[in-house]
Write an enzyme that holds these catalytic residues in place. Structure first.
Site, mmCIF file in Angstrom:
data_model
loop_
_atom_site.group_PDB
_atom_site.id
_atom_site.type_symbol
_atom_site.label_atom_id
_atom_site.label_comp_id
_atom_site.label_asym_id
_atom_site.label_seq_id
_atom_site.Cartn_x
_atom_site.Cartn_y
_atom_site.Cartn_z
ATOM 1 N N GLU A 117 -31.380 -7.433 14.664
ATOM 2 C CA GLU A 117 -32.826 -7.235 14.687
ATOM 3 C C GLU A 117 -33.171 -5.877 15.286
ATOM 4 O OE1 GLU A 117 -34.688 -10.622 16.532
ATOM 5 O OE2 GLU A 117 -34.248 -11.922 14.809
ATOM 6 N N GLU A 264 -29.418 -16.525 10.987
ATOM 7 C CA GLU A 264 -29.766 -17.451 12.063
ATOM 8 C C GLU A 264 -30.893 -18.359 11.600
ATOM 9 O OE1 GLU A 264 -30.883 -15.435 15.670
ATOM 10 O OE2 GLU A 264 -29.258 -13.961 15.503
#
Length: 498
Positions: A117, A264
């Site tokens: 991220e 995820e």
């Protein structure tokens, strides 16, 4: 707490190729105060038939433990190493040599996640993200590993704007100078877009605008389904809508053939007073439905039948993670290998939930006090009505002649005789559940369903009429040291005291 068990059959379809089938993997975080050692982690993965894992680093001991298991491993370049790798081809080559070449082919490394991220958590590194990916890929090319090991980077779904309806979604324009070359890299190397998809957060942030059933994959009435007004496609869950939003955001930049892998996804099983939907039941429901949805190769409304392989976040509850209570409770297991909740997989079509009742055993804890073990053994073979005749001298389970070995047999017999009911593998704290069959030679433990007791649906059918042979004979049989330790990786946890 009740019966807890986990049954993951994570590969489905025997006729389709691996390229066509979706898979479920797990993320393995390490922010635990009592982190299991790598061999224990791998034993748990193997016991649960988990064939795909994502590591958040390149821990040498973990990679060595994963060697020769065949488990597909995604390793990661931590964010704090990204700047150095992205600024130097030589640094990237050294990283690959040290962390990849040193382990393949014994360890089946199949992907490298460069950062995590980065655009939303480390924006100052964004300008060198694609350089880092290119440098690492070049080192793989030089080692002739580029076809085996793909390079990508996980993104937060928050980089997608205007995500519903999915057909009008687009990436935050601020990141176009990064996203365009990044997507070109993924396309040219045959890699995939890694996306973190968390319907839990979408639900919480929507403040009532998203129905809980829609977030949890629960069945919806047709009138409750979300409809993309531009395509007239019906969406029955948040997960599919977010994935299709990613496809459309890529299409908006003229990239139409890059697959999505969800790096995820999950749901927390516990929260504080401000997190009322972080519950065991909701976590159970979400992950069970997610597994079923992915492994049935359902695809999404925009791309039906196209695999969306997904890594569940995460293997263990991480009690050392900072933040709210929910941040520490995303795991499928506690640190001791005990599952946090049952996964509702039975009857899920092509998703097969193993009957694991006969694959769990109750044994004496390693290092347990001998006097407490003896007292528990006497109780099991007396009031507990366990058939302990197999441990008499000359019988299959007499050797090794230790209180620990005999206690393990008696504990397991009682555990299965009581259908693994709440409290039946505790014995005042000297017993534990394991997935490792403690049977040895001709001594077949009751949980194995072998010669010393027939097991049906986890219940021992061995007669208990001989459970009290000559009063309490087993006191005469224990003269040796404790039997070597059993694995403490558990598939079931019982609370209470016998």
């Amino acid at each position: 707490m009740g019966l807890l068990f986990l049954a993951l059959l994570l590969m489905v379809g025997s006729t389709a190729s691996a390229d066509e089938d979706a898979f479920i993997g797990v993320n393995v975080g390490t922010a635990l105060s009592d982190m299991p050692d790598p061999t224990q982690v791998v034993a748990l993965l193997k016991a649960q038939q988990i064939r795909h894992v994502r590591l958040f680093d390149t821990d040498r001991a973990m990679l060595q433990a994963l060697a020769k298991t065949g488990i597909h491993v995604t390793v990661s370049v931590p964010n704090d190493q990204l700047l150095g790798i992205g600024q130097s081809n030589a640094t990237a080559a050294n990283w690959v040599a040290r962390n990849i070449l040193a382990h393949v082919p014994a360890t089946n490394i199949t992907a490298i996640a460069v950062g995590s991220e980065v655009l939303t958590t480390l924006p100052n590194a964004a300008p060198i993200l694609v350089s880092a990916m290119n440098f690492i890929h070049s080192a793989l090319v030089a080692a002739n590993l580029d076809s085996q090991i793909k390079v990508s980077t996980p993104h937060s779904a928050s980089i997608i704007l205007d995500s519903f309806p999915p057909s009008q979604a687009f990436f935050n324009r601020t990141w176009d100078p990064v996203m365009v070359p990044l997507l070109k890299f993924l396309q040219s190397t045959g890699s995939y877009l890694m996306l973190n998809v968390y319907p839990y957060y979408d639900y919480v942030k929507a403040d009532g605008a998203i129905a809980l059933d829609y977030a949890l994959f629960r069945p919806l009435l047709p009138t409750k389904e979300a409809v993309d007004r531009n395509t007239l496609l019906h969406y029955t869950n948040v997960f599919d809508a977010v994935v299709d939003a990613a496809y459309n955001a890529m299409s908006d930049l003229n990239f139409t053939n890059i697959p999505v892998v969800v790096a995820e996804s999950g749901w927390p099983s516990k929260g504080d007073s401000s997190e009322p939907e972080a519950t065991l039941e909701n976590a159970n429901t979400y992950n069970s439905n997610l597994i079923r949805h992915v492994l049935n190769n359902t695809g999404t409304p925009k791309h039906p039948g196209i695999a969306v392989s997904t890594y569940i976040y995460e293997l263990y509850n991480e009690d050392l993670r900072p933040g709210s209570v929910s941040e520490k409770n995303w795991g499928l297991f506690d640190a001791n290998g005990v599952p946090v909740y049952i996964l509702h997989l039975t009857g899920s079509g092509t998703v097969l939930a193993n009957d694991t009742a006969n694959q769990t055993y109750c044994v004496a804890k390693d290092g347990a006090d001998k006097k407490m073990l003896q007292a528990a053994l006497d109780w099991a073979c007396g009031p507990g009505k366990v058939d302990c005749s197999a441990m008499l001298q000359g019988q299959p389970c007499y050797e090794p002649d230790t209180v620990a070995a005999h206690s393990s047999y008696a504990f397991d017999a009682y555990y299965h005789r009581m259908d693994m009911a709440d409290g039946t593998c505790n014995f005042n704290g000297v017993a534990t559940v394991t997935t490792t069959d403690p049977s040895r030679g001709s001594c077949i433990f009751p949980g194995s369903g072998g010669r010393n007791g027939t097991i049906t649906n986890g219940t021992s059918l061995a007669p208990s009429t001989n459970s009290s042979v000559s009063g309490s004979p087993l006191k005469l049989l224990h003269r040796g040291d404790l039997y070597p330790c059993f694995m403490l990786l558990g598939l079931v946890l019982w609370t209470g005291v016998v």
